[in-house]
Design an enzyme around this catalytic site. Structure first.
Site, short mmCIF file in Angstrom:
data_model
loop_
_atom_site.label_atom_id
_atom_site.label_comp_id
_atom_site.label_asym_id
_atom_site.label_seq_id
_atom_site.Cartn_x
_atom_site.Cartn_y
_atom_site.Cartn_z
N PRO A 1 46.93 38.58 36.77
CA PRO A 1 46.35 39.45 35.75
C PRO A 1 45.05 38.83 35.22
O PRO A 1 44.89 37.61 35.23
CB PRO A 1 47.40 39.47 34.64
CG PRO A 1 48.63 38.86 35.22
CD PRO A 1 48.20 37.97 36.35
N ILE B 1 46.83 33.52 35.23
CA ILE B 1 45.90 34.35 34.47
C ILE B 1 44.46 34.02 34.85
O ILE B 1 44.11 32.85 35.06
CB ILE B 1 46.10 34.18 32.94
CG1 ILE B 1 45.35 35.25 32.16
CG2 ILE B 1 45.66 32.80 32.48
CD1 ILE B 1 45.97 36.62 32.25
N LYS B 2 43.67 35.05 34.99
CA LYS B 2 42.24 34.89 35.25
C LYS B 2 41.54 35.19 33.93
O LYS B 2 41.59 36.33 33.45
CB LYS B 2 41.81 35.88 36.33
CG LYS B 2 40.35 35.85 36.69
CD LYS B 2 40.08 36.94 37.75
CE LYS B 2 38.62 37.19 37.93
NZ LYS B 2 38.37 38.52 38.52
N VAL B 3 40.92 34.19 33.36
CA VAL B 3 40.28 34.39 32.05
C VAL B 3 38.91 35.03 32.26
O VAL B 3 38.04 34.45 32.89
CB VAL B 3 40.15 33.04 31.31
CG1 VAL B 3 39.39 33.25 30.00
CG2 VAL B 3 41.52 32.45 31.03
#
Lengths: 66, 130
Positions: B71, B98-100
Protein backbone atom coordinates in the site's frame (compact mmCIF):
# COMPACT_ATOMS: atom_id res chain seq x y z
CA UNK A 1 -31.61 6.31 13.79
CA UNK A 2 -28.16 7.79 14.23
CA UNK A 3 -26.75 10.90 12.62
CA UNK A 4 -23.04 10.86 12.03
CA UNK A 5 -20.45 11.98 9.54
CA UNK A 6 -19.60 9.13 7.22
CA UNK A 7 -16.72 9.68 4.82
CA UNK A 8 -17.06 13.40 5.19
CA UNK A 9 -20.83 13.63 4.74
CA UNK A 10 -23.49 13.88 7.37
CA UNK A 11 -25.85 10.94 7.15
CA UNK A 12 -28.71 9.62 9.24
CA UNK A 13 -28.95 5.86 9.14
CA UNK A 14 -30.52 3.05 11.10
CA UNK A 15 -27.44 1.82 12.94
CA UNK A 16 -26.33 1.31 16.51
CA UNK A 17 -22.90 -0.25 16.04
CA UNK A 18 -20.00 -0.04 13.64
CA UNK A 19 -21.13 -3.41 12.32
CA UNK A 20 -24.53 -1.90 11.48
CA UNK A 21 -22.88 0.94 9.56
CA UNK A 22 -20.76 -1.46 7.52
CA UNK A 23 -23.80 -3.64 6.80
CA UNK A 24 -25.87 -0.60 5.79
CA UNK A 25 -23.54 -0.14 2.83
CA UNK A 26 -23.24 -3.86 2.11
CA UNK A 27 -19.56 -3.91 2.94
CA UNK A 28 -19.48 -6.87 5.33
CA UNK A 29 -17.56 -9.08 2.91
CA UNK A 30 -15.34 -6.32 1.58
CA UNK A 31 -11.83 -5.61 2.76
CA UNK A 32 -12.71 -2.33 4.42
CA UNK A 33 -11.04 -0.58 7.35
CA UNK A 34 -13.00 1.50 9.81
CA UNK A 35 -11.85 4.54 11.70
CA UNK A 36 -14.24 5.95 14.31
CA UNK A 37 -13.51 9.36 15.77
CA UNK A 38 -9.89 8.96 14.74
CA UNK A 39 -9.44 5.46 16.16
CA UNK A 40 -9.08 2.38 14.00
CA UNK A 41 -11.68 -0.22 14.97
CA UNK A 42 -10.54 -3.80 14.36
CA UNK A 43 -13.04 -5.99 12.53
CA UNK A 44 -13.44 -8.22 15.59
CA UNK A 45 -14.67 -5.19 17.54
CA UNK A 46 -17.21 -3.87 15.03
CA UNK A 47 -20.18 -5.64 16.63
CA UNK A 48 -19.29 -4.44 20.10
CA UNK A 49 -18.52 -0.83 19.19
CA UNK A 50 -21.49 1.45 19.62
CA UNK A 51 -21.98 4.56 17.53
CA UNK A 52 -23.63 7.75 18.71
CA UNK A 53 -24.93 10.92 17.16
CA UNK A 54 -22.18 13.28 16.13
CA UNK A 55 -19.47 10.70 15.65
CA UNK A 56 -17.20 10.65 12.62
CA UNK A 57 -16.61 7.41 10.80
CA UNK A 58 -14.32 6.72 7.89
CA UNK A 59 -14.72 3.64 5.71
CA UNK A 60 -11.66 3.09 3.55
CA UNK A 61 -10.49 0.42 1.16
CA UNK A 62 -7.77 -0.32 -1.36
CA UNK A 63 -7.98 1.15 -4.84
CA UNK A 64 -5.73 1.12 -7.86
CA UNK A 65 -2.64 3.28 -7.54
CA UNK A 66 1.08 3.24 -7.90
CA UNK B 1 24.84 -15.54 -8.41
CA UNK B 2 21.24 -15.38 -7.30
CA UNK B 3 19.21 -12.52 -8.64
CA UNK B 4 16.67 -12.73 -5.90
CA UNK B 5 15.78 -9.65 -3.92
CA UNK B 6 15.23 -9.95 -0.20
CA UNK B 7 13.23 -7.25 1.55
CA UNK B 8 12.02 -7.53 5.12
CA UNK B 9 12.76 -11.24 5.10
CA UNK B 10 10.72 -11.81 1.97
CA UNK B 11 12.49 -13.29 -1.05
CA UNK B 12 11.36 -11.96 -4.40
CA UNK B 13 12.19 -13.45 -7.78
CA UNK B 14 11.19 -10.28 -9.58
CA UNK B 15 12.53 -6.80 -8.87
CA UNK B 16 9.55 -5.29 -10.61
CA UNK B 17 7.04 -3.55 -8.34
CA UNK B 18 3.90 -2.88 -10.35
CA UNK B 19 1.31 -0.20 -9.76
CA UNK B 20 -2.36 -0.93 -10.12
CA UNK B 21 -3.74 2.38 -11.24
CA UNK B 22 -4.90 3.74 -14.59
CA UNK B 23 -5.75 0.49 -16.32
CA UNK B 24 -8.82 0.80 -18.54
CA UNK B 25 -10.45 -2.26 -16.95
CA UNK B 26 -9.71 -5.18 -14.59
CA UNK B 27 -9.03 -7.56 -17.49
CA UNK B 28 -6.21 -5.39 -18.84
CA UNK B 29 -4.91 -4.94 -15.31
CA UNK B 30 -4.75 -8.68 -14.73
CA UNK B 31 -3.11 -9.34 -18.09
CA UNK B 32 -0.51 -6.67 -17.36
CA UNK B 33 0.20 -8.18 -13.97
CA UNK B 34 0.63 -11.64 -15.48
CA UNK B 35 2.88 -10.40 -18.27
CA UNK B 36 5.04 -8.44 -15.85
CA UNK B 37 5.64 -11.42 -13.54
CA UNK B 38 5.70 -8.86 -10.74
CA UNK B 39 5.34 -10.29 -7.26
CA UNK B 40 4.74 -6.95 -5.55
CA UNK B 41 1.70 -4.82 -6.32
CA UNK B 42 1.22 -1.29 -5.08
CA UNK B 43 -2.09 0.41 -4.50
CA UNK B 44 -3.67 3.32 -2.70
CA UNK B 45 -6.10 3.66 0.18
CA UNK B 46 -9.19 5.79 -0.31
CA UNK B 47 -12.59 6.35 1.15
CA UNK B 48 -15.21 3.90 -0.04
CA UNK B 49 -17.55 5.50 -2.53
CA UNK B 50 -20.75 5.04 -0.56
CA UNK B 51 -22.86 5.42 -3.71
CA UNK B 52 -21.04 2.48 -5.34
CA UNK B 53 -19.19 0.53 -2.64
CA UNK B 54 -17.77 -2.13 -4.97
CA UNK B 55 -16.42 0.37 -7.44
CA UNK B 56 -12.62 0.65 -7.47
CA UNK B 57 -12.24 -2.18 -4.96
CA UNK B 58 -9.13 -3.55 -6.53
CA UNK B 59 -8.53 -6.67 -4.54
CA UNK B 60 -11.68 -8.33 -5.79
CA UNK B 61 -10.00 -8.65 -9.17
CA UNK B 62 -6.93 -10.34 -7.73
CA UNK B 63 -8.59 -13.17 -5.87
CA UNK B 64 -6.80 -16.48 -6.07
CA UNK B 65 -3.45 -14.93 -6.89
CA UNK B 66 -0.54 -14.52 -4.51
CA UNK B 67 1.27 -11.24 -4.20
CA UNK B 68 3.05 -9.10 -1.70
CA UNK B 69 0.86 -6.06 -1.30
CA UNK B 70 2.51 -2.68 -0.97
CA UNK B 71 0.00 0.00 0.00
CA UNK B 72 1.11 3.58 -0.49
CA UNK B 73 0.28 6.76 1.37
CA UNK B 74 -0.61 8.78 -1.72
CA UNK B 75 -2.69 11.81 -0.88
CA UNK B 76 -0.68 12.54 2.25
CA UNK B 77 0.81 16.00 2.53
CA UNK B 78 2.41 15.55 5.93
CA UNK B 79 4.09 12.83 7.92
CA UNK B 80 1.08 12.74 10.22
CA UNK B 81 -1.29 12.05 7.32
CA UNK B 82 1.01 9.38 5.88
CA UNK B 83 1.29 7.66 9.25
CA UNK B 84 -2.49 7.61 9.59
CA UNK B 85 -2.92 6.11 6.11
CA UNK B 86 -0.22 3.52 6.80
CA UNK B 87 -1.93 2.45 10.02
CA UNK B 88 -5.23 2.11 8.19
CA UNK B 89 -3.56 -0.09 5.58
CA UNK B 90 -1.92 -2.28 8.21
CA UNK B 91 -5.21 -2.65 10.08
CA UNK B 92 -6.62 -4.46 7.07
CA UNK B 93 -4.27 -7.34 7.84
CA UNK B 94 -3.16 -7.59 4.28
CA UNK B 95 0.37 -6.28 4.62
CA UNK B 96 2.83 -4.53 6.92
CA UNK B 97 4.69 -3.11 3.92
CA UNK B 98 4.20 0.56 3.15
CA UNK B 99 5.40 2.92 0.45
CA UNK B 100 5.62 6.38 1.95
CA UNK B 101 4.42 8.98 -0.52
CA UNK B 102 4.17 12.51 0.82
CA UNK B 103 3.77 15.28 -1.68
CA UNK B 104 2.77 18.90 -1.20
CA UNK B 105 2.37 19.56 -4.92
CA UNK B 106 -0.68 17.98 -6.54
CA UNK B 107 0.62 18.35 -10.07
CA UNK B 108 4.24 17.29 -9.82
CA UNK B 109 3.79 14.87 -6.89
CA UNK B 110 7.40 15.52 -5.97
CA UNK B 111 8.10 14.03 -2.55
CA UNK B 112 8.69 16.08 0.56
CA UNK B 113 11.94 14.61 1.90
CA UNK B 114 11.65 16.00 5.42
CA UNK B 115 8.14 14.70 6.02
CA UNK B 116 9.06 11.43 4.31
CA UNK B 117 11.93 10.91 6.73
CA UNK B 118 9.74 11.76 9.73
CA UNK B 119 7.07 9.28 8.65
CA UNK B 120 9.63 6.61 7.86
CA UNK B 121 11.17 6.80 11.31
CA UNK B 122 7.81 6.47 13.05
CA UNK B 123 6.55 3.67 10.84
CA UNK B 124 9.77 1.68 10.94
CA UNK B 125 9.62 1.83 14.74
CA UNK B 126 6.06 0.49 14.59
CA UNK B 127 7.20 -2.57 12.66
CA UNK B 128 6.30 -1.54 9.14
CA UNK B 129 8.54 -2.57 6.26
CA UNK B 130 9.00 0.87 4.71
Amino acid sequence: MTTLKINGEEKTIDARTVSDVVAHYGLEKNLVVVELDGQIIERNDWEATAIENGMTIELVHFVGGG
Amino acid sequence: MSDQLVIGGKTLNSRFFLGTGRYPNPFVQNEAIKASKAEVLTFAIRRVNLEAPDEDAILQHLEGQEFTYLPNTSGAKTAEEAIRIARLAKASGISNWIKVEISVHDKTLLPDPIETLKATEVLANEGFIV
